[in-house]
Motif scaffolding. Structure first.
Motif, PDB file in Angstrom:
ATOM      1  N   LEU A 168      35.570  26.766  11.690  1.00 48.39           N
ATOM      2  CA  LEU A 168      35.961  28.036  11.082  1.00 48.39           C
ATOM      3  C   LEU A 168      36.287  29.086  12.140  1.00 48.39           C
ATOM      4  CD1 LEU A 168      33.341  28.431   8.195  1.00 48.39           C
ATOM      5  CD2 LEU A 168      35.624  27.392   8.088  1.00 48.39           C
ATOM      6  N   LYS A 169      37.074  30.070  11.763  1.00 47.94           N
ATOM      7  CA  LYS A 169      37.302  31.246  12.593  1.00 47.94           C
ATOM      8  C   LYS A 169      36.327  32.324  12.127  1.00 47.94           C
ATOM      9  CE  LYS A 169      42.195  30.398  13.541  1.00 47.94           C
ATOM     10  NZ  LYS A 169      43.575  30.929  13.442  1.00 47.94           N
ATOM     11  N   VAL A 170      35.439  32.716  13.020  1.00 49.37           N
ATOM     12  CA  VAL A 170      34.351  33.608  12.640  1.00 49.37           C
ATOM     13  C   VAL A 170      34.411  34.891  13.467  1.00 49.37           C
ATOM     14  CG1 VAL A 170      31.868  33.872  12.362  1.00 49.37           C
ATOM     15  CG2 VAL A 170      32.934  31.616  12.071  1.00 49.37           C
ATOM     16  N   GLY A 171      34.431  36.029  12.787  1.00 45.82           N
ATOM     17  CA  GLY A 171      34.396  37.314  13.455  1.00 45.82           C
ATOM     18  C   GLY A 171      32.967  37.766  13.704  1.00 45.82           C
ATOM     19  N   VAL A 172      32.757  38.496  14.798  1.00 46.31           N
ATOM     20  CA  VAL A 172      31.436  38.994  15.151  1.00 46.31           C
ATOM     21  C   VAL A 172      31.601  40.171  16.104  1.00 46.31           C
ATOM     22  CG1 VAL A 172      31.035  37.591  17.233  1.00 46.31           C
ATOM     23  CG2 VAL A 172      29.102  38.172  15.734  1.00 46.31           C
ATOM     24  N   SER A 173      30.580  40.996  16.213  1.00 48.43           N
ATOM     25  CA  SER A 173      30.596  42.089  17.185  1.00 48.43           C
ATOM     26  C   SER A 173      29.963  41.627  18.484  1.00 48.43           C
ATOM     27  CB  SER A 173      29.841  43.303  16.639  1.00 48.43           C
ATOM     28  OG  SER A 173      30.512  43.846  15.517  1.00 48.43           O
ATOM     29  N   SER A 174      30.552  42.007  19.587  1.00 49.73           N
ATOM     30  CA  SER A 174      30.094  41.558  20.903  1.00 49.73           C
ATOM     31  C   SER A 174      28.737  42.143  21.268  1.00 49.73           C
ATOM     32  CB  SER A 174      31.122  41.972  21.960  1.00 49.73           C
ATOM     33  OG  SER A 174      30.703  41.594  23.250  1.00 49.73           O
ATOM     34  N   SER A 230      37.808  27.220  21.131  1.00 49.54           N
ATOM     35  CA  SER A 230      36.494  27.851  21.055  1.00 49.54           C
ATOM     36  C   SER A 230      36.346  28.887  22.141  1.00 49.54           C
ATOM     37  CB  SER A 230      35.407  26.782  21.217  1.00 49.54           C
ATOM     38  OG  SER A 230      34.166  27.403  21.308  1.00 49.54           O
ATOM     39  N   LEU A 231      35.867  30.053  21.784  1.00 52.70           N
ATOM     40  CA  LEU A 231      35.677  31.139  22.743  1.00 52.70           C
ATOM     41  C   LEU A 231      34.226  31.179  23.183  1.00 52.70           C
ATOM     42  CD1 LEU A 231      37.840  33.918  21.107  1.00 52.70           C
ATOM     43  CD2 LEU A 231      38.501  32.199  22.767  1.00 52.70           C
ATOM     44  N   LEU A 232      33.848  30.196  23.993  1.00 46.34           N
ATOM     45  CA  LEU A 232      32.466  30.136  24.446  1.00 46.34           C
ATOM     46  C   LEU A 232      32.291  30.747  25.829  1.00 46.34           C
ATOM     47  CD1 LEU A 232      31.439  26.567  23.270  1.00 46.34           C
ATOM     48  CD2 LEU A 232      30.824  28.756  22.280  1.00 46.34           C
ATOM     49  N   HIS A 233      33.361  31.352  26.352  1.00 50.11           N
ATOM     50  CA  HIS A 233      33.256  32.004  27.647  1.00 50.11           C
ATOM     51  C   HIS A 233      32.570  33.350  27.484  1.00 50.11           C
ATOM     52  CE1 HIS A 233      36.573  34.375  26.125  1.00 50.11           C
ATOM     53  NE2 HIS A 233      37.256  33.258  25.918  1.00 50.11           N
ATOM     54  N   ARG A 234      32.472  34.061  28.589  1.00 52.49           N
ATOM     55  CA  ARG A 234      31.841  35.389  28.546  1.00 52.49           C
ATOM     56  C   ARG A 234      32.498  36.244  27.476  1.00 52.49           C
ATOM     57  NH1 ARG A 234      29.344  38.782  32.593  1.00 52.49           N
ATOM     58  NH2 ARG A 234      29.539  37.013  33.991  1.00 52.49           N
ATOM     59  N   PRO A 235      31.708  36.873  26.584  1.00 51.11           N
ATOM     60  CA  PRO A 235      32.305  37.649  25.491  1.00 51.11           C
ATOM     61  C   PRO A 235      33.027  38.887  25.984  1.00 51.11           C
ATOM     62  CG  PRO A 235      29.943  37.985  25.563  1.00 51.11           C
ATOM     63  CD  PRO A 235      30.253  36.871  26.527  1.00 51.11           C
ATOM     64  N   ILE A 236      34.068  39.240  25.261  1.00 45.69           N
ATOM     65  CA  ILE A 236      34.771  40.484  25.543  1.00 45.69           C
ATOM     66  C   ILE A 236      33.857  41.646  25.201  1.00 45.69           C
ATOM     67  CG2 ILE A 236      36.809  41.863  24.934  1.00 45.69           C
ATOM     68  CD1 ILE A 236      38.094  39.209  24.018  1.00 45.69           C
ATOM     69  N   LEU A 253      35.728  35.196  17.222  1.00 43.87           N
ATOM     70  CA  LEU A 253      36.643  36.295  17.491  1.00 43.87           C
ATOM     71  C   LEU A 253      35.872  37.604  17.430  1.00 43.87           C
ATOM     72  CD1 LEU A 253      39.576  35.018  15.243  1.00 43.87           C
ATOM     73  CD2 LEU A 253      39.314  34.736  17.710  1.00 43.87           C
ATOM     74  N   TYR A 254      36.173  38.506  18.356  1.00 45.42           N
ATOM     75  CA  TYR A 254      35.379  39.719  18.504  1.00 45.42           C
ATOM     76  C   TYR A 254      36.095  40.938  17.931  1.00 45.42           C
ATOM     77  CZ  TYR A 254      32.500  36.827  21.451  1.00 45.42           C
ATOM     78  OH  TYR A 254      31.682  35.829  21.907  1.00 45.42           O
TER      79      TYR A 254
END
Length: 335
Positions: free
Chosen positions: A195-201, A2-8, A227-228
């Protein structure tokens, strides 16, 4: 993981990458251009809009919908803007139709947001000075006075209201787009678990996804992997290749893509302000500079005379219409 750290953080380009423009061109020439009508009940599917069946004009020659000046509204524009005779409109210009994007000539900014800018200027008796900037730089341009209004899918938030004024003109709805026949239906946080979910930062949809992950972890569910992506071409390639299970973004953009590609569908739609509030998109101005009242009256005039509905219809987003434009309504709560 999980990428719950500060977003890129990505910088949005002021000109579209050539491969993104190629994606738009390819889609526009290989599909019947009808827009999916996305309901608020998280229906999966892509029912075509009867009002958009004839397709989109993606050329530089837009033949935009126009209206007449209304002198009594124009008189409410601050004198400094009236004297210069132009309305400086800033916004993001990337590769995400139908909101604000580049035409087939690679340089003319078109889309529903641009059409609204020109219509508002018509009512105010002003010429449009249209510019594009990175997302964060649009706020800087308003702060410095380099631009009068920011019109580019801007959501009303409580934090932004401390510094800016808003006049609403469209509902803020988000869509969860997935591959066609994937079987994925998203009605709430639990449906994105694992799920693997794409989103804009830096977007509201990112904030919603992060909040959903927190709820899922607290409930003992697996978090989504966030994922960004920076450009439409990037996340659609990832979706098509299966590197992500879905993309969470603005409903108009997903509806446009669904209709043109024929390879994806809407698995669910949500308010951009979260569960407890219907988000709204608005024209943004510098706070207390006297312009928002004229903007608000102009938008309501466009609603009354029907040209507002014509723009929504033209771009297949009639399901995001507002009945009346409101100044500084309740916005997305502070995080």
């Amino acid at each position: 993981m999980s990428l719950l750290h500060r977003p890129i953080t990505f910088r949005r380009p002021t000109s579209p990458p050539r491969h993104a423009r190629a994606l738009i061109a390819a889609l526009s020439t290989t599909a019947l251009l009808a827009v999916a009508a996305c309901g608020s009940d998280a229906e999966a599917g892509s029912a075509a809009s009867d009002t958009a069946a004839e397709g989109y004009n993606l050329t530089a020659d837009q033949d935009r919908i126009t209206t007449d000046e209304v002198p009594e509204i124009a008189a409410k524009v601050p004198q400094a803007i009236r004297d210069k005779g132009t309305l400086a409109v800033t916004g993001a210009a990337g590769s995400v139709p139908p909101l604000r994007f580049y035409a087939e000539d690679d340089k003319t900014i078109i889309g529903s947001e641009t059409d609204f800018a020109y219509l508002i200027a018509d009512v105010l008796g002003l010429e449009v000075e249209l510019t594009a900037a990175d997302w964060a730089q649009n706020f800087v341009r308003i702060d410095s006075g380099a631009a009068d209004v920011f019109i580019s899918n801007v959501t009303v938030t409580e934090e932004r209201k401390e510094k800016y004024d808003f006049s609403t003109y469209r509902l803020d709805n988000l869509a969860f787009e997935v591959k066609k026949d994937s079987g994925i239906v998203v009605e709430g946080p639990e449906d994105v678990a694992g799920l693997k979910v794409g989103v804009s930062s830096g977007t509201n949809q990112e904030a919603i996804l992060v909040a959903w992950n927190e709820r899922n972890v607290a409930a003992g569910l697996e978090p989504a992997e966030i994922l960004y992506y920076q450009n439409a071409s990037d996340y659609y390639l990832a979706l098509g290749s299966g590197r992500i299970d879905g993309y969470f973004g603005p409903n108009p953009a997903s509806a446009f893509h669904v209709a043109q590609s024929g390879e994806s569908e809407i698995a669910g739609t949500f308010s951009g302000a979260g569960e407890d509030l219907q988000g709204e998109i608005a024209v943004l101005t510098k706070k207390d500079n006297g312009l928002i009242e004229a903007i608000n009256e102009a938008i309501n005039h466009l609603i009354d005379n029907g040209t507002y509905a014509e723009v929504l219809d033209r771009w297949g987003i009639s399901n995001e219409a507002v009945e009346v434009s409101v100044i500084n309504p309740p916005g997305l709560p502070k995080q």
